[in-house]
Design an enzyme around this catalytic site. Structure first.
Site, PDB file in Angstrom:
ATOM      1  N   HIS A 206       1.347  -1.224  -0.282  1.00 25.48           N
ATOM      2  CA  HIS A 206      -0.014   0.017  -0.246  1.00 25.48           C
ATOM      3  C   HIS A 206       0.620   1.312  -0.059  1.00 25.48           C
ATOM      4  CE1 HIS A 206      -3.201   3.073   2.081  1.00 25.48           C
ATOM      5  NE2 HIS A 206      -3.783   2.937   1.024  1.00 25.48           N
ATOM      6  N   HIS A 210       0.912   3.991  -3.505  1.00 28.96           N
ATOM      7  CA  HIS A 210       1.032   5.062  -3.479  1.00 28.96           C
ATOM      8  C   HIS A 210       2.230   6.198  -3.463  1.00 28.96           C
ATOM      9  CE1 HIS A 210      -2.989   6.050  -2.467  1.00 28.96           C
ATOM     10  NE2 HIS A 210      -3.160   4.772  -1.287  1.00 28.96           N
ATOM     11  N   HIS A 236      -8.192  -0.545  -4.535  1.00 30.49           N
ATOM     12  CA  HIS A 236      -8.931  -0.452  -3.455  1.00 30.49           C
ATOM     13  C   HIS A 236     -10.338  -0.653  -3.075  1.00 30.49           C
ATOM     14  CE1 HIS A 236      -5.916   2.887  -2.772  1.00 30.49           C
ATOM     15  NE2 HIS A 236      -5.612   2.425  -1.528  1.00 30.49           N
ATOM     16  N   GLU A 348     -10.886  10.854  -5.413  1.00 29.09           N
ATOM     17  CA  GLU A 348      -9.651  10.448  -4.210  1.00 29.09           C
ATOM     18  C   GLU A 348      -9.144  11.768  -3.181  1.00 29.09           C
ATOM     19  OE1 GLU A 348      -5.676   9.020  -6.052  1.00 29.09           O
ATOM     20  OE2 GLU A 348      -4.752   8.929  -3.796  1.00 29.09           O
ATOM     21  N   HIS A 363     -12.325  11.541   0.189  1.00 29.83           N
ATOM     22  CA  HIS A 363     -11.574  10.203   0.655  1.00 29.83           C
ATOM     23  C   HIS A 363     -10.137  10.596   0.939  1.00 29.83           C
ATOM     24  CE1 HIS A 363      -7.489   7.921  -0.191  1.00 29.83           C
ATOM     25  NE2 HIS A 363      -8.651   7.600   0.314  1.00 29.83           N
ATOM     26  N   HIS A 403     -12.659   2.742   3.107  1.00 30.36           N
ATOM     27  CA  HIS A 403     -12.559   1.862   2.062  1.00 30.36           C
ATOM     28  C   HIS A 403     -14.059   1.297   0.741  1.00 30.36           C
ATOM     29  CE1 HIS A 403      -9.121   4.021   0.246  1.00 30.36           C
ATOM     30  NE2 HIS A 403      -9.141   4.692   1.329  1.00 30.36           N
TER      31      HIS A 403
HETATM   32 CU1  CUO Z   1      -4.693   4.327  -0.006  1.00 31.47          CU
HETATM   33 CU2  CUO Z   1      -6.997   5.366   0.890  1.00 31.47          CU
HETATM   34  O1  CUO Z   1      -5.458   4.260   1.757  1.00 31.47           O
HETATM   35  O2  CUO Z   1      -5.617   4.913  -0.567  1.00 31.47           O
END
Ligand code: CUO
Length: 682
Positions: A206, A210, A236, A348, A363, A403
């Site tokens: 993860h 990102h 996700h 996002e 998000h 999520h």
């Molecule tokens: Cu990967 Cu919310 O954690 O985008």
């Protein structure tokens, strides 16, 4: 000229002064670069640090760009990409690193910055720069778990590791075992999922995802990667599908979306980790905590729950109207081709959002609101909880509630698209006549999971301690590797190409009732996707689970750079770093149940001519492309991500079995969990 590999040493021992030794190497730091404490005693500290070194790296004294903005975040503060203020600060530092003309100059400014800016910010900005500068390609960033082990393991284990490395000589040190489940007791039903939420590999994936897909940078090209908004949704969505399969594997119902922001969050979470950088415990969240409006002057945060609700309503309105309004008032259709990508960037949100004023930053702010629920006004001077950081967020049960909620919004859009027709699904002349999965010597169509113990070296993240490896031993889920055997008939007279897609989902819901496809499709876990050539007549395809297009091998997750390393100078080596992104192979299969979790394994062969993207992929780390894409390339599948399950099924296809066209097939698979622990054999 500076060797670009030396830049990687700047990741080691992140809170120690930069002149201290790293892997028997020191940087010869110009006196003017030293911080006030060390400049007057430069000779003393620099020669002491260099006592046992084999290599000295010269650092050129150049004029340093203005670092005031990056330095405005304290060295001992927690850094979070979800905070707009921190994003701006990171953006500035990334710019500085990106704009240095040569590797030499980059090395100088990075050495100068390292003792002045926040260590996590430094790691992030330098990582992004090394990933995106043309002259620093092919470097292997160390695993984040090695550099900041405090974000991945129990603070009690950290103390024991410190003792071991202080008292015992390298070579005689013993691995310290991370307890299997230390964050809660069995009184908390959510705790059954510890092995998923707290898995080192999942959290590393993860964090790495990102890192590869940042949502903000002043150089737009760093963000504007092919279909990145859609990939945000899809990666996700798959996490939630996988998490729900794990819940079924633990006799828990699927996760409830956090869809009323005024509700309290039933689940608490107590991380039991101390931040190395902040020298503070990661704050917990008590059960039944409610969100509050955020007003934290220090973070320049002033956002209300009402803002989130407004953004949410506008997003739903756009979905129902079928278009979004950009900043100039133009309508952008949320169509079959690009609607989901637009929504991904908007929800996002990333800087590619068509209109951040109107649709906000839903998000990211959800992460922030939840992570500050314990101190929304900074009254207690507390930093954010684990939801505030991408390397720790997946530990918390609330991550999945948040999520799931975000996914529900995406699904609202998907449910409005026309169902795939028979013609869009079928591959005429191609039929699947049989599928089988089996582990070596195992029973057909039975997959087996168990626990495994593996060691990781965390020494690079241990500061102010004697050098040498120090290993933590952790338990994780594992499965017996297996092979798919797929029989495909090609009725035509010529060779044809097929794209094989493999998914799996539980058969029954939490009440043990067979699921309708409209529900089951949301639980479909992608296991693999690959190209096959089909000769006229019958074909037998064999594919191993280790080849999955979703996963990367254990060694790559943990960046054990000695193992599975492509040969120096090979094209494969060039993009090795991108290869750090990928679902960990040890988590490919859900845990299952001791008595067996009943699943449908689905295989589809679609016409590769319709799906193919023509591009050269050699050495592009394309082997975990399903969730991570391919560096500097298009997403290697023309269909929507999640196809054919990303939309509601056509009329009449209420159950999976009615959905099948001749080029698809299903087989019953049982996942059995064997509750034993085996050590990893190296
Ligand atoms: Cu990967 Cu919310 O954690 O985008």
């Amino acid at each position: 000229m500076a060797d670009k590999k030396n830049l990687l040493l700047l990741f080691d021992h992140p809170t120690e002064p930069v002149f201290m030794d790293k892997a028997k190497t020191v940087f010869d730091v110009p006196d003017s670069f030293l911080t006030d404490r060390y400049r007057p005693i430069s000779n003393e500290v620099q020669s002491r640090a260099g006592e046992q070194v084999e290599q000295r790296i010269p650092v050129r004294d150049i004029s340093i760009p203005d670092l005031r903005i990056p330095m405005s975040l304290g060295r001992d503060e927690q850094f979070s990409l979800f905070l707009p203020k921190h994003r701006r600060i990171a953006g500035r530092l990334i710019d500085i690193f990106m704009n240095m003309r040569t590797v030499d100059d980059l090395q100088s400014v990075a050495v100068y910055a390292r003792d002045r800016v926040n260590p996590v910010l430094f790691n992030y900005a330098l990582s992004v720069a090394l990933l995106h500068r043309p002259d620093t390609q092919g470097l292997d960033l160390p695993s984040f778990s090695q550099t900041f082990p405090d974000r991945f393991i129990d603070s009690q284990v950290m103390r024991q590791l410190r003792e071991e490395s202080f008292v015992v000589q390298p070579g005689s040190r013993m691995p310290i075992t991370i307890p299997r489940d230390y964050t809660a007791s069995d009184l908390d039903p959510e705790h059954r999922l510890w092995y998923f939420r707290e898995d080192l590999g999942i959290n590393l994936h993860h964090w790495h995802w990102h890192l590869v897909y940042p949502f903000e940078a002043s150089d737009r090209s760093i963000v504007a990667k092919d279909r990145r908004g859609e990939l945000f949704y899809y990666m996700h969505q798959q996490v939630i599908a996988r998490y729900n399969a794990e819940r079924f594997s633990n006799n828990l119902a699927r996760v409830q979306p956090f869809n009323n922001l005024r509700d309290s969050i039933a689940e608490g979470y107590f991380p039991k980790m101390d931040s190395l950088v902040a020298s503070r415990a990661w704050p917990p969240r008590f059960e039944n905590t409610k969100l509050s409006d955020l007003n934290r002057e220090a973070d320049q945060l002033n956002v209300e729950i009402g803002d989130l609700e407004r953004w949410r309503d506008r997003i739903y309105e756009a979905i129902h109207q079928g278009f979004v309004m950009d900043e100039r008032g133009n309508r952008l259709a949320l169509d079959e081709a690009t609607g989901i990508d637009t929504l991904g960037n908007m929800i996002e949100s990333s800087i590619l959002s068509p209109n951040r004023v109107l649709y906000g930053d839903l998000h990211n702010n959800g992460h922030t609101f939840i992570s500050y629920a314990h101190d929304p006004s900074n009254k207690h001077l507390e930093s954010f909880g684990v939801m505030g950081d991408v390397s720790t967020a997946m530990r918390d049960p609330v991550f999945y509630k948040w999520h799931s909620y975000i996914d529900r919004i995406f699904q609202e859009h998907k449910s409005r698209l026309p169902a795939y027709t028979d013609a869009q699904l079928n591959y005429s002349g191609i039929s699947i006549t049989g599928i089988q999965v089996a582990a070596n010597g195992g029973q057909p169509n039975t997959l087996t999971t168990f626990w495994q113990q593996s060691d990781v070296d965390l020494s690079r993240g241990f500061d102010f301690l004697p050098r040498g490896n120090v290993f933590a031993r952790f338990s994780h889920l594992q499965h017996l590797p297996f092979t798919y055997t797929i029989n495909i008939n090609n009725d035509g007279g010529a060779q044809r190409f097929g794209y094989v897609r493999i998914f799996m989902a539980p058969k029954n819901d939490e009440r043990r009732q067979p699921m309708l496809l409209r529900e089951q499709r949301l639980m479909m876990i992608e296991l693999d996707k690959f190209v096959v050539s089909l000769n006229p007549g019958p074909n037998t395809i064999r594919r191993r689970s280790t080849e999955s297009s979703v996963t990367i091998p254990f060694e790559r997750t943990f960046r054990n750079l000695d193992a599975n390393r492509p040969t120096t100078g090979s094209p494969e080596e060039l993009e090795f770093n991108f290869c750090g992104c990928g679902w960990p192979n040890h988590m490919l299969i859900p845990k299952g149940l001791p008595e067996g979790l009943q699943c449908d394994l689905f295989v589809m062969v679609s016409n590769y001519e319709n799906d193919r993207i023509d591009q050269q992929l050699v050495g592009r780390c394309s082997d975990a492309a399903s969730y991570c894409g391919v560096r500097d390339r298009l997403y290697p599948d023309r269909q929507s991500m999640g196809y054919p399950f990303d939309r509601l099924p056509r009329t009449g296809a209420d159950r999976l079995v009615n959905f099948l066209t001749p080029n698809m097939s299903i087989v019953d698979v049982t996942i059995r969990h064997d509750n034993r622990t085996v050590p990893r054999q190296n």
